[in-house]
Enzyme design. Structure first.
Site, mmCIF file in Angstrom:
data_model
loop_
_atom_site.group_PDB
_atom_site.id
_atom_site.type_symbol
_atom_site.label_atom_id
_atom_site.label_comp_id
_atom_site.label_asym_id
_atom_site.label_seq_id
_atom_site.Cartn_x
_atom_site.Cartn_y
_atom_site.Cartn_z
ATOM 1 N N SER A 62 -87.150 26.553 13.892
ATOM 2 C CA SER A 62 -87.385 26.808 15.307
ATOM 3 C C SER A 62 -88.439 27.893 15.431
ATOM 4 O O SER A 62 -88.547 28.756 14.572
ATOM 5 C CB SER A 62 -86.072 27.255 15.962
ATOM 6 O OG SER A 62 -86.331 28.138 17.023
ATOM 7 N N HIS A 93 -63.075 8.340 20.457
ATOM 8 C CA HIS A 93 -63.352 9.213 21.618
ATOM 9 C C HIS A 93 -63.830 10.583 21.150
ATOM 10 O O HIS A 93 -63.625 11.577 21.827
ATOM 11 C CB HIS A 93 -62.115 9.374 22.499
ATOM 12 C CG HIS A 93 -61.403 8.088 22.778
ATOM 13 N ND1 HIS A 93 -61.722 7.272 23.837
ATOM 14 C CD2 HIS A 93 -60.419 7.452 22.094
ATOM 15 C CE1 HIS A 93 -60.946 6.207 23.810
ATOM 16 N NE2 HIS A 93 -60.151 6.288 22.758
ATOM 17 N N GLU A 109 -83.229 13.018 15.505
ATOM 18 C CA GLU A 109 -83.265 12.963 16.973
ATOM 19 C C GLU A 109 -84.382 12.043 17.446
ATOM 20 O O GLU A 109 -84.238 11.330 18.450
ATOM 21 C CB GLU A 109 -83.459 14.371 17.545
ATOM 22 C CG GLU A 109 -82.254 15.261 17.291
ATOM 23 C CD GLU A 109 -82.520 16.736 17.573
ATOM 24 O OE1 GLU A 109 -81.569 17.425 17.957
ATOM 25 O OE2 GLU A 109 -83.657 17.207 17.410
ATOM 26 N N LYS A 112 -82.554 28.662 12.182
ATOM 27 C CA LYS A 112 -82.317 27.252 12.517
ATOM 28 C C LYS A 112 -82.872 26.276 11.485
ATOM 29 O O LYS A 112 -83.911 26.492 10.875
ATOM 30 C CB LYS A 112 -82.966 26.935 13.868
ATOM 31 C CG LYS A 112 -82.274 27.630 15.007
ATOM 32 C CD LYS A 112 -81.106 26.834 15.499
ATOM 33 C CE LYS A 112 -81.548 26.007 16.694
ATOM 34 N NZ LYS A 112 -80.433 25.287 17.257
#
Ligand code: ARG
Length: 443
Positions: free
Chosen positions: A262, A141, A275, A268
């Site tokens: 970024s 979980h 992804e 970043k």
């Protein structure tokens, strides 16, 4: 033919990918026609010679003004050797030809995908070996559960991918059936030797029913379904890495050349390729569903709808091969952040199950041990006092068997992991065995 209708029905823009298979099948077919004396030896030789020369050049010839790859090959052959080219189609239909091409193509692709999976497994295995002495919490979980060896997680990925290889091997068996000679769907009056064709084209079986043979696209659907499952695995692995690379977890780090910056945030380093692997999985499912739905209402045998099996198949293969390459690249350069791994063990309650299991060895039932450990956790929360700061007296008030020394022993992730005894568990012995086992298989 009406120009718009022709454009609408053409498949050359995508099925040109099948060119080498179409020619390979045609060479075998010409040889079979010669062997069965349906054409003369001279005609056979001319066909084979023309096709072989075409095979060399076809990659450089513009094919776009043909309807599909099958007509393109015949048209080009006619240019090369004249009218004899048309003898190639004796007893053959594009209906059995297209299935043959597709089966040859799929058999090749399965092998490529399996090789790429193996390569990824090897990289994962290297990380398992490097990180066999490190611990991380595993999650249920997405909440801290217990400590495991980091290697155990990478070995889990290897096992998932091994099942994908197994499924691909199963699908291969049902691709490996030779359809040529089925004609449009009922076979032929000519004395075609289908077993000779199977041998020439390296198929282990000949299809048993000509009608089924030209109607069947199960092997495409099975392939897409197997690839969809594989893609789901790559997506879950990517998701784990995305989480583990996040600022919150920070367990691992990708190579600078693999992650992206970024346009506005100078600090970043984003896991975009992971992804995208996760994102492409949606297309992989869509491709499977599109062929399943396309097939579901078709009467036997061939219908032109079936031309639409190819774009999704090709798309899924492009995506999966790219995804496997990219993931392998990333895994091969993953680094671990030991500081952050240590920080993860500051949550003392991860060790609650260790304490409960200890109490069972002291004669408590599991229910009693569970309750008592729960009480201890509650006490620590209420008093805002970490377990390791509780005195013997405070501990014994709740659990007489506990001492501060014992507690400190429980709060050590490596000691916790060493207590695991089960076969297949995350104990050092089992993990070493798993590393050895995969080392042998992946060699
Ligand atoms: N382009 C067609 C396909 O991909 C080839 C078979 C055409 N057969 C036919 N009878 N029109 O399915």
């Amino acid at each position: 033919m009406d120009r718009d209708i022709l454009d609408f029905t053409k498949s050359i823009s995508f099925d040109k990918r099948l060119a080498p298979y179409d020619i390979e099948g045609s060479i075998a077919y010409a040889q079979m026609l010669g062997k069965c004396k349906i054409i003369s030896k001279k005609e056979k030789d001319l066909l084979v010679k023309g096709l072989r020369s075409l095979k060399e050049r076809i990659g450089r010839i513009p094919l776009e003004n043909n309807e599909d790859i099958h007509t393109a090959v015949i048209n080009l052959l006619r240019k090369e050797i004249g009218k004899t080219a048309d003898k190639l189609h004796l007893g053959r239909s594009r209906n059995d030809q297209v299935v043959l091409d597709l089966r040859l193509y799929c058999k090749d692709e399965v092998k490529q995908v399996i090789e790429k999976i193996k390569k990824l497994q090897r990289s994962l295995w290297e990380r398992a070996k490097d990180w066999r002495g490190l611990t991380i919490p595993f999650y249920t979980h997405l909440k801290n559960a217990q400590f495991i060896l980091f290697a155990h997680q990478f070995l889990a990925y290897i096992g998932m991918l091994e099942r994908d290889k197994g499924r691909l091997g199963d699908v291969f068996k049902r691709m490996d059936i030779m359809p040529l000679g089925s004609g449009a769907g009922r076979g032929s009056g000519l004395p075609l030797d289908r077993f000779y064709l199977a041998k020439k084209l390296n198929f282990s079986q000949v299809s048993e029913n000509s009608l089924d043979s030209v109607s069947d696209r199960d092997f495409v659907i099975e392939f897409l379904s197997t690839l969809a499952i594989l893609s789901m695995h790559l997506s879950r692995i990517s998701e784990d890495f995305i989480l583990f690379c996040s600022d919150e977890f920070g367990f691992i780090e990708g190579d600078d050349s693999h992650f992206t910056g970024s346009s506005i945030l100078p600090h970043k380093k984003n896991p975009d390729p992971l992804e995208l692997i996760r994102g492409y999985t949606g297309k992989m499912y869509g491709n499977l569903i599109s062929v399943l739905v396309m097939m579901k209402g078709l009467p036997l045998s061939y219908n032109r709808d079936m031309q639409l099996d190819k774009p999704p198949l090709f798309d899924s293969l492009d995506i999966i091969k790219d995804s496997l390459n990219i993931l392998e690249k990333i895994v091969s350069k993953l680094k671990v952040n030991k500081e952050n791994l240590k920080r993860a063990s500051s949550n003392e309650f991860i060790f609650a199950t260790d304490i409960a299991e200890f109490l069972v060895t002291q004669g408590y039932s599991w229910q009693e041990a569970h309750n008592l450990t729960g009480k201890l956790v509650l006490e620590s929360i209420r008093k805002k006092k970490p377990l390791k700061e509780m005195s013997d007296k405070e501990l014994k008030k709740i659990i007489p068997e506990l001492t501060q020394e014992l507690i400190l022993d429980f709060l050590d992730p490596l000691k916790s992991v060493r207590r695991i005894k089960t076969y297949g568990g995350s104990g050092p012995e089992s993990v070493e065995n798993q590393i050895k086992h995969w080392g042998k298989i992946l060699r």
